[in-house]
Design a protein around this motif. Structure first.
Motif, mmCIF file in Angstrom:
data_model
loop_
_atom_site.group_PDB
_atom_site.id
_atom_site.type_symbol
_atom_site.label_atom_id
_atom_site.label_comp_id
_atom_site.label_asym_id
_atom_site.label_seq_id
_atom_site.Cartn_x
_atom_site.Cartn_y
_atom_site.Cartn_z
ATOM 1 N N GLY A 1 64.744 37.001 88.047
ATOM 2 C CA GLY A 1 63.781 37.035 86.962
ATOM 3 C C GLY A 1 62.796 38.167 87.113
ATOM 4 N N ASN A 2 61.675 38.031 86.438
ATOM 5 C CA ASN A 2 60.617 39.037 86.473
ATOM 6 C C ASN A 2 59.849 38.972 87.789
ATOM 7 O OD1 ASN A 2 60.286 40.927 84.433
ATOM 8 N ND2 ASN A 2 59.355 39.479 83.020
ATOM 9 N N ILE A 3 59.532 40.150 88.316
ATOM 10 C CA ILE A 3 58.608 40.234 89.440
ATOM 11 C C ILE A 3 57.460 41.162 89.012
ATOM 12 C CG2 ILE A 3 60.270 39.669 91.230
ATOM 13 C CD1 ILE A 3 59.272 43.259 90.780
ATOM 14 N N LEU A 4 56.418 41.193 89.798
ATOM 15 C CA LEU A 4 55.272 42.061 89.523
ATOM 16 C C LEU A 4 55.185 43.145 90.585
ATOM 17 C CD1 LEU A 4 52.534 42.901 88.244
ATOM 18 C CD2 LEU A 4 51.459 41.172 89.727
ATOM 19 N N SER A 5 55.146 44.400 90.149
ATOM 20 C CA SER A 5 54.870 45.523 91.051
ATOM 21 C C SER A 5 53.410 45.914 90.858
ATOM 22 C CB SER A 5 55.779 46.713 90.713
ATOM 23 O OG SER A 5 57.129 46.393 90.897
ATOM 24 N N SER A 6 52.601 45.626 91.845
ATOM 25 C CA SER A 6 51.162 45.849 91.717
ATOM 26 C C SER A 6 50.695 47.033 92.552
ATOM 27 C CB SER A 6 50.396 44.598 92.147
ATOM 28 O OG SER A 6 49.002 44.796 92.038
ATOM 29 N N ASP A 7 49.740 47.766 92.033
ATOM 30 C CA ASP A 7 49.107 48.850 92.783
ATOM 31 C C ASP A 7 48.043 48.324 93.741
ATOM 32 O OD1 ASP A 7 50.411 51.145 92.016
ATOM 33 O OD2 ASP A 7 49.044 51.622 90.380
ATOM 34 N N VAL A 8 47.657 47.056 93.578
ATOM 35 C CA VAL A 8 46.504 46.523 94.311
ATOM 36 C C VAL A 8 46.938 45.384 95.221
ATOM 37 C CG1 VAL A 8 44.196 45.552 94.111
ATOM 38 C CG2 VAL A 8 45.036 47.112 92.344
ATOM 39 N N PHE A 9 46.691 45.527 96.519
ATOM 40 C CA PHE A 9 46.981 44.443 97.459
ATOM 41 C C PHE A 9 45.788 43.493 97.569
ATOM 42 C CE2 PHE A 9 47.492 42.358 101.532
ATOM 43 C CZ PHE A 9 48.858 42.079 101.573
ATOM 44 N N TYR A 10 44.598 44.059 97.746
ATOM 45 C CA TYR A 10 43.375 43.248 97.809
ATOM 46 C C TYR A 10 42.692 43.315 96.450
ATOM 47 C CZ TYR A 10 44.238 43.489 102.834
ATOM 48 O OH TYR A 10 44.804 43.403 104.073
ATOM 49 N N ASN A 11 43.075 42.413 95.576
ATOM 50 C CA ASN A 11 42.621 42.460 94.183
ATOM 51 C C ASN A 11 41.279 41.740 94.024
ATOM 52 O OD1 ASN A 11 42.405 42.431 91.339
ATOM 53 N ND2 ASN A 11 44.637 42.445 91.149
ATOM 54 N N LEU A 12 40.286 42.445 93.489
ATOM 55 C CA LEU A 12 38.966 41.845 93.289
ATOM 56 C C LEU A 12 38.893 40.983 92.039
ATOM 57 C CD1 LEU A 12 36.588 44.793 94.320
ATOM 58 C CD2 LEU A 12 37.378 42.837 95.680
ATOM 59 N N CYS A 13 39.930 41.009 91.223
ATOM 60 C CA CYS A 13 39.987 40.128 90.049
ATOM 61 C C CYS A 13 40.532 38.772 90.506
ATOM 62 C CB CYS A 13 40.892 40.728 88.983
ATOM 63 S SG CYS A 13 41.044 39.711 87.504
ATOM 64 N N PRO A 14 39.712 37.719 90.530
ATOM 65 C CA PRO A 14 40.110 36.460 91.169
ATOM 66 C C PRO A 14 41.245 35.722 90.476
ATOM 67 C CG PRO A 14 38.020 36.190 90.009
ATOM 68 C CD PRO A 14 38.330 37.648 89.991
ATOM 69 N N ASP A 15 41.465 35.967 89.185
ATOM 70 C CA ASP A 15 42.511 35.229 88.479
ATOM 71 C C ASP A 15 43.700 36.099 88.075
ATOM 72 O OD1 ASP A 15 41.215 36.719 86.568
ATOM 73 O OD2 ASP A 15 41.103 35.095 85.087
ATOM 74 N N ALA A 16 43.829 37.286 88.680
ATOM 75 C CA ALA A 16 44.925 38.183 88.317
ATOM 76 C C ALA A 16 46.284 37.522 88.555
ATOM 77 C CB ALA A 16 44.827 39.484 89.101
ATOM 78 N N ASN A 17 46.468 36.922 89.727
ATOM 79 C CA ASN A 17 47.743 36.278 90.020
ATOM 80 C C ASN A 17 48.011 35.099 89.104
ATOM 81 O OD1 ASN A 17 48.620 37.943 92.177
ATOM 82 N ND2 ASN A 17 47.209 36.892 93.569
ATOM 83 N N ASP A 18 46.953 34.363 88.742
ATOM 84 C CA ASP A 18 47.120 33.216 87.847
ATOM 85 C C ASP A 18 47.724 33.644 86.510
ATOM 86 O OD1 ASP A 18 45.850 31.785 89.848
ATOM 87 O OD2 ASP A 18 43.909 31.738 88.817
ATOM 88 N N LYS A 19 47.309 34.787 86.016
ATOM 89 C CA LYS A 19 47.785 35.252 84.711
ATOM 90 C C LYS A 19 49.252 35.639 84.758
ATOM 91 C CE LYS A 19 43.197 36.725 83.227
ATOM 92 N NZ LYS A 19 42.310 37.862 82.871
ATOM 93 N N TRP A 20 49.662 36.322 85.827
ATOM 94 C CA TRP A 20 51.076 36.670 85.962
ATOM 95 C C TRP A 20 51.915 35.414 86.206
ATOM 96 C CZ3 TRP A 20 52.363 41.153 84.191
ATOM 97 C CH2 TRP A 20 51.489 42.252 84.299
ATOM 98 N N ARG A 21 51.407 34.514 86.990
ATOM 99 C CA ARG A 21 52.102 33.249 87.264
ATOM 100 C C ARG A 21 52.327 32.470 85.970
ATOM 101 N NH1 ARG A 21 52.071 28.841 91.484
ATOM 102 N NH2 ARG A 21 51.225 26.940 90.563
ATOM 103 N N SER A 22 51.337 32.479 85.093
ATOM 104 C CA SER A 22 51.448 31.734 83.836
ATOM 105 C C SER A 22 52.520 32.305 82.914
ATOM 106 C CB SER A 22 50.094 31.712 83.107
ATOM 107 O OG SER A 22 49.797 32.991 82.557
ATOM 108 N N MET A 23 52.909 33.553 83.147
ATOM 109 C CA MET A 23 53.959 34.187 82.349
ATOM 110 C C MET A 23 55.339 34.038 83.004
ATOM 111 S SD MET A 23 52.530 35.320 79.622
ATOM 112 C CE MET A 23 53.756 36.430 78.938
ATOM 113 N N GLY A 24 55.419 33.233 84.050
ATOM 114 C CA GLY A 24 56.693 32.968 84.690
ATOM 115 C C GLY A 24 57.145 34.016 85.683
ATOM 116 N N VAL A 25 56.263 34.963 86.031
ATOM 117 C CA VAL A 25 56.621 35.983 87.014
ATOM 118 C C VAL A 25 56.845 35.308 88.372
ATOM 119 C CG1 VAL A 25 55.815 38.039 88.225
ATOM 120 C CG2 VAL A 25 55.406 37.789 85.769
#
Length: 236
Positions: free
Chosen positions: A155-179
Motif C-alpha cells: 500500500g501507500n507509505i510516506l517518504s518524509s523529509d523530517v525525522f524529528y517533526n515538531l508538528c505533533p499530529d503529522a503522523n496522525d493525519k497520514w495514519r488517518s489516510m491509511g498510510v
C-alpha cells in the motif's frame, strides 16, 4: 566526455549489474554482499557509501548503500540510472509502522509513496505527481513472498523529509489516510525512475512502531531483515 566516475561513485563502466539493491546503510550493503552474493567485489567506496557486485544463483546483482533521506538516494539513484546503465533499483530499507495491524519485522511493499518533500519541484509539473512502484516488480515481489511463505502488506507509505517533526499530529493525519508506514527515501527513487524511464520498487521491514513502544536495535537493523532481502534477491 564520460560522466563517470562521479564525485560520489568511483565505479567504472560495467561495474554495476542491471539490477541494484539499495539499503540505506552501507554496512548493510556490505553484509548482503558478503552473506548472499558469490564472489562479491567492491566497486565503490566514496564517502564510505559501499557498493558491490557479485552473483546470486548465477545472476549478476549489485548492492549499494543509499544513505538517509531523499537528497542522498536522489543522487545515487540518478547516477546509477543515467550514468551506469542500471535498469532496476530495489530499495530494501526500514520503516516505522503507522497502522495497528503492523508489527516489528513485518515486510511492507510501497505501492505508492506519499511525501512532504518538494523533490518534484524540479520537474516543473502543472500539478501533483504521484510516485509509484513499477507494477511488474511489485507483482513479482508479491508472488515471490507468497512462495517463500512471507506475509507482506502492500500500500501507500510516506517518504518524509523530517525525522524529528515538531508538528505533533503529522503522523496522525497520514495514519488517518491509511498510510502504512513512514520512511525517508522512496518518493525520490520512484520519481527518478519515472523520469529516467527505468524501474524501481521499495520494500521495508518494520523497525519500530510510531504508536507503540516497539523498536529494533541498531544491530538488528544492520544485520537482520533476512526475509525482505531474500525476496529482493529472488526478484533481481
Amino acid at each position: 566526455m564520460s560522466n563517470i566516475p562521479t564525485p560520489h561513485n568511483s565505479a567504472k563502466q560495467g561495474d554495476f549489474a542491471k539490477t541494484v539493491l539499495m539499503p540505506g546503510d552501507p554496512l548493510r550493503a556490505k553484509y548482503i554482499a558478503e552473506t548472499y552474493l558469490e564472489q562479491p567485489r567492491q566497486v565503490t567506496a566514496v564517502r564510505n557509501m559501499l557498493g558491490y557486485t557479485g552473483t546470486y544463483k548465477g545472476k549478476e546483482i549489485s548492492v549499494m548503500g543509499a544513505g538517509m533521506g531523499m537528497p542522498s538516494i536522489g543522487i545515487y539513484s540518478y547516477e546509477l540510472f543515467h550514468f551506469y546503465d542500471v535498469e532496476n533499483i530495489i530499495r530494501i530499507g526500514s520503516a516505522g509502522a503507522l497502522q495497528d495491524s503492523l508489527h516489528l519485522m513485518d515486510v511492507v511493499i510501497g505501492m505508492g509513496a506519499c511525501t512532504d518533500s518538494n523533490y518534484a519541484y524540479q520537474y516543473g509539473l502543472p500539478g501533483t505527481f504521484a510516485p509509484i512502484a513499477d507494477y511488474g516488480l511489485l507483482s513479482r515481489a508479491v508472488e515471490i513472498a507468497k512462495k517463500q511463505g512471507t506475509p507482506v502488506a502492500v500500500g501507500n507509505i510516506l517518504s518524509s523529509d523530517v525525522f524529528y517533526n515538531l508538528c505533533p499530529d503529522a503522523n496522525d493525519k497520514w495514519r488517518s489516510m491509511g498510510v502504512l508506514a513512514v520512511e525517508m527515501e522512496a518518493a525520490a527513487l520512484y520519481m527518478n525512475a519515472a523520469r529516467a524511464g527505468k524501474k524501481a520498487l521499495c520494500m521495508f521491514t518494520i523497525s519500530d512502531h510510531i504508536y507503540r513502544p516497539e523498536a529494533l536495535s541498531a544491530a538488528d537493523r544492520q544485520l537482520g531483515f533476512s526475509k525482505m532481502m531474500e525476496i529482493a534477491l529472488e526478484l533481481a
